[in-house]
Scaffold this motif. Structure first.
Motif, PDB file in Angstrom:
ATOM      1  N   ALA A 270     -47.401  35.321  36.856  1.00  0.00           N
ATOM      2  CA  ALA A 270     -47.008  36.700  37.156  1.00  0.00           C
ATOM      3  C   ALA A 270     -48.209  37.582  37.432  1.00  0.00           C
ATOM      4  CB  ALA A 270     -46.189  37.285  36.006  1.00  0.00           C
ATOM      5  N   CYS A 271     -47.956  38.632  38.216  1.00  0.00           N
ATOM      6  CA  CYS A 271     -48.966  39.652  38.512  1.00  0.00           C
ATOM      7  C   CYS A 271     -48.311  41.016  38.438  1.00  0.00           C
ATOM      8  CB  CYS A 271     -49.557  39.425  39.900  1.00  0.00           C
ATOM      9  SG  CYS A 271     -50.710  40.731  40.425  1.00  0.00           S
ATOM     10  N   GLY A 285     -44.792  34.336  41.078  1.00  0.00           N
ATOM     11  CA  GLY A 285     -45.111  33.539  42.257  1.00  0.00           C
ATOM     12  C   GLY A 285     -45.240  32.069  41.950  1.00  0.00           C
ATOM     13  N   ASP A 286     -45.408  31.283  43.021  1.00  0.00           N
ATOM     14  CA  ASP A 286     -45.627  29.842  42.856  1.00  0.00           C
ATOM     15  C   ASP A 286     -47.026  29.569  42.317  1.00  0.00           C
ATOM     16  OD1 ASP A 286     -43.099  29.260  43.833  1.00  0.00           O
ATOM     17  OD2 ASP A 286     -43.810  29.188  45.915  1.00  0.00           O
ATOM     18  N   ASN A 287     -47.949  30.496  42.590  1.00  0.00           N
ATOM     19  CA  ASN A 287     -49.324  30.390  42.115  1.00  0.00           C
ATOM     20  C   ASN A 287     -49.894  31.798  42.000  1.00  0.00           C
ATOM     21  OD1 ASN A 287     -50.405  31.115  44.830  1.00  0.00           O
ATOM     22  ND2 ASN A 287     -49.589  29.098  45.381  1.00  0.00           N
ATOM     23  N   MET A 288     -51.136  31.907  41.554  1.00  0.00           N
ATOM     24  CA  MET A 288     -51.734  33.223  41.301  1.00  0.00           C
ATOM     25  C   MET A 288     -51.805  34.070  42.583  1.00  0.00           C
ATOM     26  SD  MET A 288     -52.607  33.233  38.039  1.00  0.00           S
ATOM     27  CE  MET A 288     -53.990  34.301  37.759  1.00  0.00           C
ATOM     28  N   LYS A 289     -52.297  33.472  43.644  1.00  0.00           N
ATOM     29  CA  LYS A 289     -52.433  34.207  44.901  1.00  0.00           C
ATOM     30  C   LYS A 289     -51.076  34.682  45.398  1.00  0.00           C
ATOM     31  CE  LYS A 289     -54.002  33.646  49.703  1.00  0.00           C
ATOM     32  NZ  LYS A 289     -54.639  32.719  50.666  1.00  0.00           N
ATOM     33  N   LEU A 293     -50.027  38.597  46.008  1.00  0.00           N
ATOM     34  CA  LEU A 293     -49.668  39.093  47.337  1.00  0.00           C
ATOM     35  C   LEU A 293     -48.248  39.642  47.347  1.00  0.00           C
ATOM     36  CD1 LEU A 293     -51.302  36.404  49.663  1.00  0.00           C
ATOM     37  CD2 LEU A 293     -52.090  38.748  49.210  1.00  0.00           C
ATOM     38  N   ARG A 294     -47.352  39.029  46.602  1.00  0.00           N
ATOM     39  CA  ARG A 294     -45.987  39.527  46.513  1.00  0.00           C
ATOM     40  C   ARG A 294     -45.939  40.876  45.783  1.00  0.00           C
ATOM     41  NH1 ARG A 294     -41.599  36.156  46.716  1.00  0.00           N
ATOM     42  NH2 ARG A 294     -40.903  36.582  44.586  1.00  0.00           N
ATOM     43  N   ALA A 295     -46.701  40.992  44.687  1.00  0.00           N
ATOM     44  CA  ALA A 295     -46.754  42.265  43.963  1.00  0.00           C
ATOM     45  C   ALA A 295     -47.385  43.359  44.827  1.00  0.00           C
ATOM     46  CB  ALA A 295     -47.543  42.091  42.668  1.00  0.00           C
ATOM     47  N   TYR A 296     -48.448  42.998  45.529  1.00  0.00           N
ATOM     48  CA  TYR A 296     -49.163  43.948  46.391  1.00  0.00           C
ATOM     49  C   TYR A 296     -48.273  44.451  47.524  1.00  0.00           C
ATOM     50  CZ  TYR A 296     -52.700  45.603  49.746  1.00  0.00           C
ATOM     51  OH  TYR A 296     -53.430  46.345  50.641  1.00  0.00           O
ATOM     52  N   ASN A 424     -35.821  38.240  44.829  1.00  0.00           N
ATOM     53  CA  ASN A 424     -36.593  37.001  44.745  1.00  0.00           C
ATOM     54  C   ASN A 424     -37.763  37.121  43.759  1.00  0.00           C
ATOM     55  OD1 ASN A 424     -34.918  35.870  46.726  1.00  0.00           O
ATOM     56  ND2 ASN A 424     -36.213  36.691  48.374  1.00  0.00           N
ATOM     57  N   ASN A 425     -37.473  37.652  42.588  1.00  0.00           N
ATOM     58  CA  ASN A 425     -38.472  37.764  41.519  1.00  0.00           C
ATOM     59  C   ASN A 425     -39.686  38.613  41.900  1.00  0.00           C
ATOM     60  OD1 ASN A 425     -37.296  36.426  39.334  1.00  0.00           O
ATOM     61  ND2 ASN A 425     -37.908  34.422  40.109  1.00  0.00           N
ATOM     62  N   MET A 426     -39.445  39.677  42.630  1.00  0.00           N
ATOM     63  CA  MET A 426     -40.506  40.645  42.924  1.00  0.00           C
ATOM     64  C   MET A 426     -39.888  42.027  43.096  1.00  0.00           C
ATOM     65  SD  MET A 426     -41.463  39.794  46.934  1.00  0.00           S
ATOM     66  CE  MET A 426     -42.242  41.368  47.284  1.00  0.00           C
ATOM     67  N   THR A 427     -40.635  43.036  42.733  1.00  0.00           N
ATOM     68  CA  THR A 427     -40.172  44.399  42.963  1.00  0.00           C
ATOM     69  C   THR A 427     -40.313  44.716  44.447  1.00  0.00           C
ATOM     70  OG1 THR A 427     -42.384  45.250  42.454  1.00  0.00           O
ATOM     71  CG2 THR A 427     -40.789  45.233  40.657  1.00  0.00           C
ATOM     72  N   VAL A 428     -39.347  45.447  44.980  1.00  0.00           N
ATOM     73  CA  VAL A 428     -39.455  45.893  46.370  1.00  0.00           C
ATOM     74  C   VAL A 428     -39.397  47.411  46.474  1.00  0.00           C
ATOM     75  CG1 VAL A 428     -38.534  43.742  47.310  1.00  0.00           C
ATOM     76  CG2 VAL A 428     -36.950  45.603  46.744  1.00  0.00           C
TER      77      VAL A 428
END
Length: 523
Positions: A270-271, A285-289, A293-296, A424-428
């Motif tokens: 998570a980020c 995410g699937d990984n840190m990056k 990027l999804r959070a950003y 999809n597990n991210m804020t929009v």
């Protein structure tokens, strides 16, 4: 005019720097008194020292519980040197003045932190030490009191400069001494109340140790300092700073908010990105990056100058993405060497290593100051109640249910009134801190539209999202705003007198809705 030091009593639990300090005093002709382990350490080092039992003519008894509680000790500390009656009493009872007291206390706080049992903790409650400290500090006119190892050097500098201690120096040391005994008693009283399951005792004491004096507070005309409470809990207070300038007041506050939220997702990568104490982007995410990027992408505008928190060890690939924008703080449990090298190239970014994630389920007391008062509450350490239920005709899909749980977890960490759109597990889209819940819905929807535009999409990211509300919808208008923005599913606490009206509005629009039975106001 400085007061010379002719006799000093040293009795310390922490032996750090003891021998060097005592030797420096002895070299200046100071007679040394000592007790137990301190006496042995000095004697073994070949430093001339008199055991307290020899000085008082009374042996240590009761396993050392009684050794300094004696008139020859307390009389030597408390006697006013310019008071004729005190001087006569000293002469009559052969009480020698003690001009310097160096005491650090039994390690009660660290014993508790180590998880010791009740009896062990009680045995580490110091009695003689605080009594001597308070006596010496009261008599600042004639006695210099030292309670911190790091102050040994200050005392020696004072003696070197003045061939004794000045009034101003003794007053300062006295103030430090009383703060130490106050904090010590606070730790004991709070621990004892916890042992007895007394959540709100008659007297609540809050104590902290200065970690950093800050350049200013929330604004440049306000002064500020950072105090730690001694809890061994991963987070901004215990983190090791690996790079960058000192934390500012706002940095510390925002970083704490970011790390507390990212710690909620301990089973995922998570980020969290925070700006002004509110998350502007959160993602798994699937990984840190991928998580970053999804959070950003949720709010690329607000992320500039923000705080970024991770719940796993940061790698180089992710650090290279972070380095592309200006950030105030990056906080994570750990950093790869290559990731740290990338971040250190940005000399001003503050890099904090926590060594682990926080436990969101702990129950540390939350304290907020008001004018002349304190508000104390238990921590908001739950997310859903047992009353979690679907209240609409349509059931959420499995994927929607995952997003609902994610969204409501984020919602707990957003200032009220809080509305969160997630997909999809991210804020929009995030709507925070508005006086009207409807306005929070509108702002969050606007953010979701802006996020889509920035990403080059023609359709608002709120389309097909779930929406979370930190408290119930008092009217159907907020839910209708969310539906018009494109949300297909709603999660909220429920409990309004108009719940049936809100449920009906959801059913009319084909929305699924879950009541959690638990609200999460955050002020």
């Amino acid at each position: 005019m400085a007061t010379p030091i002719r006799r000093a009593l040293l009795s310390v639990s922490d032996k750090t720097g003891l021998v060097d300090f005592a030797k420096a005093l002895a070299d200046k002709g100071v007679e040394l008194l000592s007790t137990g382990g301190t006496y042995k350490a000095l004697a073994d080092a070949g430093i001339p020292v008199i055991e307290v039992s020899s000085h008082t003519g009374f042996p240590e008894i009761m396993d050392g519980r009684v050794k300094t509680l004696h008139p020859k000790i307390h009389g030597g500390l408390l006697a006013l040197r310019d008071n004729d009656e005190h001087v006569k009493a000293m002469e009559a009872h052969e009480i020698a003045p003690i001009d310097l007291l160096a005491v650090n206390l039994y390690p009660f706080e660290s014993t508790v932190a180590a998880g010791a049992d009740f009896d062990t903790c009680i045995e580490n409650v110091d009695i003689g030490g605080p009594a001597m400290i308070r006596a010496a500090a009261k008599n600042w006119q004639g006695v210099c009191t030292v309670v911190d190892v790091e102050d040994y050097a200050l005392v020696l500098e004072e003696l070197e400069a003045n061939n004794g201690t000045t009034e101003a120096f003794r007053k300062k040391m006295s103030a430090t001494a009383y703060a130490r005994t106050g904090a010590y008693d606070a730790a004991i009283s709070n621990w004892y109340a916890a042992q007895l399951d007394i959540e709100y005792p008659k007297r609540k004491v809050v104590a902290g140790e200065l970690k950093q004096t800050m350049r200013y507070g929330e604004n440049s005309h306000q002064s500020a300092a950072f105090y730690t409470t001694g809890e061994n809990r991963p987070g901004v207070a215990t983190a090791e700073q690996l790079n960058g300038k000192e934390l500012s007041y706002n940095n510390a506050n925002d970083t704490d908010a970011a790390f507390e939220l990212v710690s909620e997702f301990k089973d995922d990568v998570a980020c969290v990105i925070v700006k002004h104490a509110n998350p502007c982007g959160v993602a798994i995410g699937d990984n840190m990056k991928d998580a970053y990027l999804r959070a950003y992408s949720c709010d690329t505008e607000s992320a500039f100058g923000g705080i970024v928190a991770f719940n796993q060890k940061l790698n180089k690939e992710t650090a290279e993405e972070l380095a592309k924008i200006f950030l105030e703080v990056v906080i994570a449990p750990d950093f790869d060497d290559d990731a740290l090298e990338v971040l250190k190239a940005k000399k001003n970014v503050r890099v904090l290593k926590t060594g682990g994630v926080a436990d969101p389920a702990d129950n540390a007391a939350m304290v907020k100051t008001l004018s002349g008062s304190l508000l104390v509450q238990s921590k908001d350490n739950e997310i859903f109640s047992d009353d979690f239920k679907v209240v609409t005709e349509r059931q959420p899909t499995e994927e929607e249910m995952k997003d609902l749980r994610f969204a409501f977890t984020v919602c707990k960490h957003v200032k009220s009134n809080a509305i969160i759109y997630c997909k999809n597990n991210m804020t929009v889209g995030v709507g925070a801190g508005q006086m009207s819940r409807v306005n929070s819905c509108r702002i969050a929807a606007f953010r979701a539209e802006q996020a889509a535009t920035t990403a080059g999409d023609d359709t608002s990211w709120a389309k097909g999202s779930v929406v979370a509300s930190d408290a119930f919808f008092p009217f159907a208008d907020g839910l209708i705003e969310a539906a018009e923005a494109g949300a297909t599913c709603v999660i909220q606490p429920g409990g309004s007198i108009r719940d049936e009206e809100v449920i009906a509005a959801a059913n009319e629009r084909g929305l699924a809705m879950v009541f959690t039975g638990m609200r999460h106001f955050r002020h």
